[in-house]
Structures are given as structure tokens and as C-alpha cells.
Design a protein around this motif. Sequence first.
Motif, PDB file in Angstrom:
ATOM      1  N   LEU A  99       0.832  -1.202   0.000  1.00  0.00           N
ATOM      2  CA  LEU A  99       0.000   0.000   0.000  1.00  0.00           C
ATOM      3  C   LEU A  99       0.868   1.255   0.000  1.00  0.00           C
ATOM      4  N   VAL A 100       1.957   1.226   0.751  1.00  0.00           N
ATOM      5  CA  VAL A 100       2.883   2.357   0.772  1.00  0.00           C
ATOM      6  C   VAL A 100       3.481   2.571  -0.610  1.00  0.00           C
ATOM      7  N   THR A 101       3.988   1.500  -1.222  1.00  0.00           N
ATOM      8  CA  THR A 101       4.619   1.566  -2.539  1.00  0.00           C
ATOM      9  C   THR A 101       3.671   2.151  -3.582  1.00  0.00           C
ATOM     10  N   SER A 102       2.389   1.853  -3.438  1.00  0.00           N
ATOM     11  CA  SER A 102       1.401   2.304  -4.410  1.00  0.00           C
ATOM     12  C   SER A 102       0.843   3.688  -4.104  1.00  0.00           C
ATOM     13  N   GLY A 103       1.410   4.362  -3.112  1.00  0.00           N
ATOM     14  CA  GLY A 103       1.070   5.751  -2.862  1.00  0.00           C
ATOM     15  C   GLY A 103      -0.119   6.005  -1.974  1.00  0.00           C
ATOM     16  N   PHE A 104      -0.558   4.995  -1.222  1.00  0.00           N
ATOM     17  CA  PHE A 104      -1.707   5.195  -0.341  1.00  0.00           C
ATOM     18  C   PHE A 104      -1.242   5.798   0.987  1.00  0.00           C
ATOM     19  N   ASN A 105      -1.937   6.861   1.398  1.00  0.00           N
ATOM     20  CA  ASN A 105      -1.548   7.601   2.590  1.00  0.00           C
ATOM     21  C   ASN A 105      -2.729   8.497   2.978  1.00  0.00           C
ATOM     22  N   PRO A 106      -3.448   8.151   4.055  1.00  0.00           N
ATOM     23  CA  PRO A 106      -3.093   7.252   5.136  1.00  0.00           C
ATOM     24  C   PRO A 106      -3.426   5.786   4.849  1.00  0.00           C
ATOM     25  N   ILE A 107      -2.925   4.922   5.741  1.00  0.00           N
ATOM     26  CA  ILE A 107      -3.184   3.488   5.675  1.00  0.00           C
ATOM     27  C   ILE A 107      -3.747   3.047   7.023  1.00  0.00           C
ATOM     28  N   ILE A 108      -4.848   2.314   6.969  1.00  0.00           N
ATOM     29  CA  ILE A 108      -5.531   1.886   8.197  1.00  0.00           C
ATOM     30  C   ILE A 108      -5.473   0.365   8.310  1.00  0.00           C
ATOM     31  N   ALA A 109      -4.958  -0.117   9.424  1.00  0.00           N
ATOM     32  CA  ALA A 109      -4.875  -1.553   9.689  1.00  0.00           C
ATOM     33  C   ALA A 109      -6.010  -1.928  10.640  1.00  0.00           C
ATOM     34  N   VAL A 110      -6.807  -2.889  10.238  1.00  0.00           N
ATOM     35  CA  VAL A 110      -8.009  -3.260  10.996  1.00  0.00           C
ATOM     36  C   VAL A 110      -7.702  -4.452  11.901  1.00  0.00           C
ATOM     37  N   GLY A 111      -7.493  -4.184  13.187  1.00  0.00           N
ATOM     38  CA  GLY A 111      -7.304  -5.273  14.135  1.00  0.00           C
ATOM     39  C   GLY A 111      -5.953  -5.276  14.827  1.00  0.00           C
ATOM     40  N   VAL A 294     -13.079   5.483  11.902  1.00  0.00           N
ATOM     41  CA  VAL A 294     -12.341   5.441  10.639  1.00  0.00           C
ATOM     42  C   VAL A 294     -12.556   6.721   9.834  1.00  0.00           C
ATOM     43  N   PHE A 295     -13.808   7.135   9.700  1.00  0.00           N
ATOM     44  CA  PHE A 295     -14.088   8.348   8.919  1.00  0.00           C
ATOM     45  C   PHE A 295     -13.471   9.579   9.580  1.00  0.00           C
ATOM     46  N   THR A 296     -13.591   9.670  10.907  1.00  0.00           N
ATOM     47  CA  THR A 296     -13.014  10.808  11.628  1.00  0.00           C
ATOM     48  C   THR A 296     -11.511  10.884  11.396  1.00  0.00           C
ATOM     49  N   TYR A 297     -10.852   9.722  11.446  1.00  0.00           N
ATOM     50  CA  TYR A 297      -9.403   9.689  11.234  1.00  0.00           C
ATOM     51  C   TYR A 297      -9.041  10.086   9.800  1.00  0.00           C
ATOM     52  N   ILE A 298      -9.754   9.523   8.828  1.00  0.00           N
ATOM     53  CA  ILE A 298      -9.446   9.832   7.426  1.00  0.00           C
ATOM     54  C   ILE A 298      -9.658  11.320   7.144  1.00  0.00           C
ATOM     55  N   ASN A 304      -4.925  17.449   7.247  1.00  0.00           N
ATOM     56  CA  ASN A 304      -3.580  17.586   7.825  1.00  0.00           C
ATOM     57  C   ASN A 304      -3.622  17.917   9.313  1.00  0.00           C
ATOM     58  N   SER A 305      -4.571  17.305  10.011  1.00  0.00           N
ATOM     59  CA  SER A 305      -4.698  17.559  11.450  1.00  0.00           C
ATOM     60  C   SER A 305      -4.607  16.272  12.271  1.00  0.00           C
ATOM     61  N   VAL A 306      -3.993  15.238  11.695  1.00  0.00           N
ATOM     62  CA  VAL A 306      -3.872  13.957  12.385  1.00  0.00           C
ATOM     63  C   VAL A 306      -3.001  14.091  13.634  1.00  0.00           C
ATOM     64  N   GLN A 307      -3.454  13.488  14.716  1.00  0.00           N
ATOM     65  CA  GLN A 307      -2.649  13.407  15.930  1.00  0.00           C
ATOM     66  C   GLN A 307      -2.311  11.954  16.196  1.00  0.00           C
ATOM     67  N   GLY A 308      -1.062  11.717  16.589  1.00  0.00           N
ATOM     68  CA  GLY A 308      -0.645  10.356  16.911  1.00  0.00           C
ATOM     69  C   GLY A 308      -1.149   9.951  18.287  1.00  0.00           C
ATOM     70  N   GLY A 309      -0.674   8.834  18.769  1.00  0.00           N
ATOM     71  CA  GLY A 309      -1.102   8.354  20.078  1.00  0.00           C
ATOM     72  C   GLY A 309      -2.429   7.634  20.006  1.00  0.00           C
ATOM     73  N   VAL A 310      -3.153   7.641  21.115  1.00  0.00           N
ATOM     74  CA  VAL A 310      -4.403   6.880  21.233  1.00  0.00           C
ATOM     75  C   VAL A 310      -5.615   7.806  21.204  1.00  0.00           C
ATOM     76  N   GLN A 311      -6.572   7.476  20.351  1.00  0.00           N
ATOM     77  CA  GLN A 311      -7.867   8.147  20.347  1.00  0.00           C
ATOM     78  C   GLN A 311      -8.913   7.103  20.737  1.00  0.00           C
ATOM     79  N   ASN A 312      -9.481   7.264  21.932  1.00  0.00           N
ATOM     80  CA  ASN A 312     -10.441   6.274  22.419  1.00  0.00           C
ATOM     81  C   ASN A 312     -11.871   6.768  22.244  1.00  0.00           C
ATOM     82  N   PHE A 313     -12.730   5.872  21.794  1.00  0.00           N
ATOM     83  CA  PHE A 313     -14.139   6.180  21.567  1.00  0.00           C
ATOM     84  C   PHE A 313     -14.963   5.378  22.580  1.00  0.00           C
ATOM     85  N   ASP A 314     -15.472   6.068  23.598  1.00  0.00           N
ATOM     86  CA  ASP A 314     -16.215   5.379  24.654  1.00  0.00           C
ATOM     87  C   ASP A 314     -17.718   5.585  24.503  1.00  0.00           C
ATOM     88  N   LEU A 315     -18.464   5.164  25.504  1.00  0.00           N
ATOM     89  CA  LEU A 315     -19.928   5.264  25.455  1.00  0.00           C
ATOM     90  C   LEU A 315     -20.375   6.713  25.371  1.00  0.00           C
TER      91      LEU A 315
END
Length: 354
Positions: A99-111, A294-298, A304-315
Motif C-alpha cells: 500500500l505504501v509503494t502504491s502511494g496510499f496515505n493514510p493506511i488503516i490496519a483493521v485489528g 475510521v471516517f473521523t481519522y481519514i 492535515n490535522s492527524v494526531q498520533g497516540g491513542v484516540q479512544n471512543f467510549d460510550l
Amino acid sequence: MRRSLKLAAVVLSGSLGMASLAACGAKSTDNNSASAGAGGSSFKVGMAYDIGGRGDQSFNDSAARGLDQAKSELGATINEAEAKSGESEGDKEQRLKSLVTSGFNPIIAVGFVYQDAVNKVAAENPNVKFAIIDSSSADQPKNVTSLTFSEEQGSYLAGVAAANKSKSKHVGFIGGVQSELIKKFEAGYTAGAKSVDSNIQVEVTYLTTPPDFTGFADPGKGKQAAQGQLDKGADVIYSAAGSSGTGAIEAVASNQAGDKWAIGVDSDQAKQPALEKYKARILTSMVKNVDKAVFTYIKSAKDNSVQGGVQNFDLKAGGVSLATTGGNIDDIKAKIDAATQQITSGQTTIPTAP
């Protein structure tokens, strides 16, 4: 069994990208937006699925809905890479590298099974943004964002519903793989059930243990486990097992007594086309709104406002909830609402381990 190789034509950045994507079981779709130009949209989003992939009626499908929304609303060109049963760590790394080689950015891994692969590939490609769902690690590179959920909170509500509906005072839990993540579902469910009736019996079955992750993609095992719990007297069964849970739902719905209930997970399973004939016996589903995360992250990646670390979605943030399709929990709405308020106010703290 789902095909591990899916390929649809798309203009990618060079023949090497196409060849490598085909090798890792990927498919791309061009959104054909006006801004795409001859080579498709310049905003290219890749997704690497967990075992079961798109069409599992559960976890992966929820992630896919977020990806589809990004394609529709944000004009993204998307690529989906499928996982294979029994694959190695190297296979996961190659899928991400392709996915990186083919120019996809961002990349989301599920799991969570992608954690090591994401850490390695992200460190090698610091200019590419990565997200991983359901996992985080202390040594995670800065260009990785963890999208996590308070599964124990939604599962607690599922336990409250189960205990209120159970006539036998005996309920069941089926986990796909005995992992720390799935134990959060078990812990919340058991705590919720026992908050209603401290003497209720909670039957627990796990389909596989690591490094065998097929428990997330084996409806036959799910059906067998559910039948075993039904035979022992459980009359409400909650499965946190990916597509294996569809087998559990089938077993419950096919019970001759016709008075047993299944509780779905991740997606509102009473709305899934493949489960249409069983929906009358789906009490509710513990919906994990992976699509929202996923949509919020994309969107943040595009802005260009992505933050690293953990984003937790609770109740409280709407990351988890109980589905009301079919009206089967309408009669206990007040009890569900009360439990919800106690959690969101901090009055009730839910355990994350059994």
C-alpha cells in the motif's frame, strides 16, 4: 470461505504497485470524482482488513463503512487489502508495504494482529500516516494513531439486557480468540449481567487461542459453541467473534423452542442482509462504531490535522452503543438508560478483565 485474492482495476502509481498489490490480495476502487483527474483522486486511502474481510457482517464491515463514507464524502480513492487465514507476520508487513509503494496515505490496519507490522512499516516510512484499530503499544512510532474503543462499556449494557431477558437466569458469552481485547467484552458483559442478578450463571467459551486467530472467521465453530451453551441451559448468548458469531446467531435462531436470544456485535447484525432470516431472534447488538472512528481519522488526514497516540471512543463519545432494531429491548429501555447514565457519569466503572 472468503477469497483471499480480490483485485479490481485502478490506475496505480506504476506497474510495480499493481503487481505488489495483486500479490498481497488487494483491490482498489476509483471514486471518479471531478477532482480526480486522469489518475484518480490524489487523496488515496488504504485499508488492510483483519481475517474475514469485507462481508463479515461484523467488525471488518463496520470499518468498511467508514472507508466507503470517505470515498463518497471526501473524494478518496480507496484500496482494500484482504488478510489470509494462517498468514505470517511477514505477510502482514508486505500487505502494508504494498500500500505504501502504491502511494496510499493514510493506511488503516483493521485489528490488533497488525500491531507489530504497523510499528515496523511505519518506522520505515515516517512520511506515511498509519492508523491501527483496537491496539496500541508503548513503542508506537509518532506517525501511528491508535483507534480504540471502550468495548467493556457497551458489553456491560449487553449484559444488562441479557440478564433482564433471560428466563433461565443462565446466559452465554462466546469469544472468537482468547485475547486481551476480547476479554474486555467478556468482563463487561459478565459485570452487566451480574449487576442485574448477582446469582446469574454466565457460560464462557472461546473458539481459539493465539496464535490461532481463525476463531474470528469460522461460523461452524461459532454455531457449535452456541449449541453447546444452549444445551447447558443458556437462553441469551452474546458473541464477540467476528464472522464466527454469525454461526452462533444461526444456532440460537434455529433452536426449536423459539424462545432464545442472540446478541450481535460490532455492527447492528439485525440489519445485515446475510442475517435477515435470523433477525427475529437477535435481541440487540453491541455496536462498536468503527465506521465513525475510521471516517473521523481519514478526514483529519485529509485536513492535515492527524494526531498520533491513542484516540479512544467510549460510550459517552458514541463509540459504543446498543442497537434497538426490532424493538426487542424497548420494554427494558429505562433500565438500559439508567445503566448508561451511571457509566457516562462515572458512577459505575466497568472492569476490563474477567
